[in-house]
Motif scaffolding. Structure first.
Motif, short mmCIF file in Angstrom:
data_model
loop_
_atom_site.label_atom_id
_atom_site.label_comp_id
_atom_site.label_asym_id
_atom_site.label_seq_id
_atom_site.Cartn_x
_atom_site.Cartn_y
_atom_site.Cartn_z
N LYS A 51 -50.36 45.29 79.04
CA LYS A 51 -51.43 45.61 79.98
C LYS A 51 -50.90 46.48 81.12
CE LYS A 51 -54.81 43.32 82.94
NZ LYS A 51 -55.30 42.04 83.44
N GLU A 52 -49.76 46.14 81.68
CA GLU A 52 -49.17 46.90 82.78
C GLU A 52 -48.72 48.29 82.31
OE1 GLU A 52 -47.92 48.26 86.31
OE2 GLU A 52 -49.19 46.54 85.92
N TYR A 53 -48.16 48.37 81.12
CA TYR A 53 -47.72 49.66 80.58
C TYR A 53 -48.88 50.63 80.48
CZ TYR A 53 -46.31 53.20 77.25
OH TYR A 53 -46.08 54.41 76.64
N PHE A 54 -49.97 50.20 79.86
CA PHE A 54 -51.12 51.09 79.68
C PHE A 54 -51.86 51.35 80.99
CE2 PHE A 54 -50.50 49.95 75.20
CZ PHE A 54 -50.45 51.23 74.68
N ARG A 55 -51.88 50.39 81.91
CA ARG A 55 -52.48 50.62 83.21
C ARG A 55 -51.69 51.69 83.97
NH1 ARG A 55 -51.68 50.17 88.10
NH2 ARG A 55 -49.74 49.05 87.90
N ALA A 56 -50.36 51.61 83.91
CA ALA A 56 -49.51 52.59 84.59
C ALA A 56 -49.68 53.99 83.99
CB ALA A 56 -48.04 52.16 84.51
N ARG A 57 -50.08 54.07 82.75
CA ARG A 57 -50.27 55.37 82.09
C ARG A 57 -51.73 55.82 82.17
NH1 ARG A 57 -45.98 57.70 79.47
NH2 ARG A 57 -47.29 58.50 77.81
N SER A 58 -52.51 55.17 83.02
CA SER A 58 -53.91 55.54 83.33
C SER A 58 -54.87 55.36 82.17
CB SER A 58 -53.98 56.98 83.86
OG SER A 58 -53.24 57.10 85.03
N TYR A 59 -54.60 54.41 81.30
CA TYR A 59 -55.56 54.06 80.25
C TYR A 59 -56.47 52.98 80.79
CZ TYR A 59 -53.19 56.67 76.59
OH TYR A 59 -52.66 57.67 75.81
N ALA A 156 -52.33 55.42 67.84
CA ALA A 156 -52.26 56.26 69.03
C ALA A 156 -51.56 57.57 68.70
CB ALA A 156 -51.51 55.54 70.15
N HIS A 157 -51.46 58.43 69.69
CA HIS A 157 -50.73 59.68 69.56
C HIS A 157 -49.25 59.36 69.32
CE1 HIS A 157 -48.83 63.48 70.73
NE2 HIS A 157 -50.01 64.04 70.44
N ARG A 158 -48.61 60.16 68.52
CA ARG A 158 -47.21 59.94 68.14
C ARG A 158 -46.31 59.78 69.37
NH1 ARG A 158 -44.86 64.87 65.13
NH2 ARG A 158 -45.17 65.73 67.19
N ASP A 159 -46.49 60.62 70.38
CA ASP A 159 -45.64 60.55 71.57
C ASP A 159 -45.90 59.27 72.36
OD1 ASP A 159 -44.65 63.01 70.85
OD2 ASP A 159 -45.96 64.13 72.21
N GLU A 160 -47.14 58.80 72.36
CA GLU A 160 -47.47 57.56 73.06
C GLU A 160 -46.79 56.37 72.39
OE1 GLU A 160 -48.49 55.81 76.14
OE2 GLU A 160 -49.59 57.68 75.94
N ILE A 161 -46.75 56.36 71.07
CA ILE A 161 -46.09 55.27 70.34
C ILE A 161 -44.59 55.27 70.63
CG2 ILE A 161 -45.51 54.40 68.04
CD1 ILE A 161 -48.28 55.44 67.12
N LEU A 164 -44.05 53.92 74.11
CA LEU A 164 -44.28 52.48 74.13
C LEU A 164 -43.08 51.74 73.55
CD1 LEU A 164 -46.23 50.07 74.60
CD2 LEU A 164 -47.10 50.48 72.29
N GLU A 165 -42.54 52.25 72.45
CA GLU A 165 -41.36 51.64 71.83
C GLU A 165 -40.20 51.57 72.81
OE1 GLU A 165 -40.26 52.51 67.46
OE2 GLU A 165 -41.48 54.21 68.12
N LYS A 166 -39.94 52.68 73.50
CA LYS A 166 -38.81 52.74 74.44
C LYS A 166 -39.05 51.86 75.65
CE LYS A 166 -37.24 57.32 73.14
NZ LYS A 166 -37.12 58.73 73.54
#
Length: 173
Positions: A51-59, A156-161, A164-166
């Motif tokens: 939740k925090e990861y995607f919130r920080a990325r403005s999703y 999701a987009h390849r770069d987003e995945i 997220l992994e990292k």
């Protein structure tokens, strides 16, 4: 100068121009993938991090399906200034090469061919208009046979995945 050299140079330059055109066009291609990731954290510990990861990325959350444990999110991806400038530079170099060859072949109108270099900013404008778009992310979180591992299916987009992994130290299945 050998008469066979100029036409063959023109052919190679035109082939390079076609490659450059497709490279510029591919810069805006949709690269949505599906990936299955595994976290060593349990679901209750992983969910706040996601939740925090995607919130920080403005999703923002678009839909939630509690029965399938699925969340759909949307966010606007901004185009990259660096890539717009880089593509403009590549187009300028390619058009300089093409105009040099054309000016050698048709020396009477050689000055006119250098005018096509001014078309290079169109590649940056093309990228800028197409690259800025709304991206969708779909997450499905489920437990695994192991007590602590959690399996995440991400569309999701390849770069987003990759990001997220990292960020969350996830591993691909």
């Amino acid at each position: 100068m050998d008469t066979a050299i100029l036409p063959s140079t023109l052919l190679l330059t035109l082939l390079m121009s076609v490659g450059l055109f497709f490279f510029i066009r591919a810069s805006t291609k949709d690269r949505t993938e599906t990936a299955q990731l595994v976290s060593q954290l349990d679901e209750s510990s992983l969910m706040p991090q996601l939740k925090e990861y995607f919130r920080a990325r403005s999703y923002r959350v678009a839909a939630v399906d509690p029965q399938q444990n699925k969340v759909s999110m949307t966010g606007f991806v901004k185009p990259s200034w660096f890539l717009a400038i880089f593509l403009t530079f590549l187009a300028a170099v390619g058009l300089v090469c093409l105009s040099l060859v054309l000016s050698l072949l048709f020396s009477s109108q050689s000055i006119l061919f250098y005018g096509i270099i001014f078309l290079s900013p169109l590649s940056g404008i093309f990228y800028w208009n197409k690259a800025g778009r709304v991206e969708n992310v779909s997450l499905t979180v489920e437990g695994t046979d192991s007590e602590q591992d959690t399996k995440i299916t991400v569309i999701a987009h390849r770069d987003e995945i990759i990001s997220l992994e990292k960020a969350l130290q996830l591993k691909r299945v």
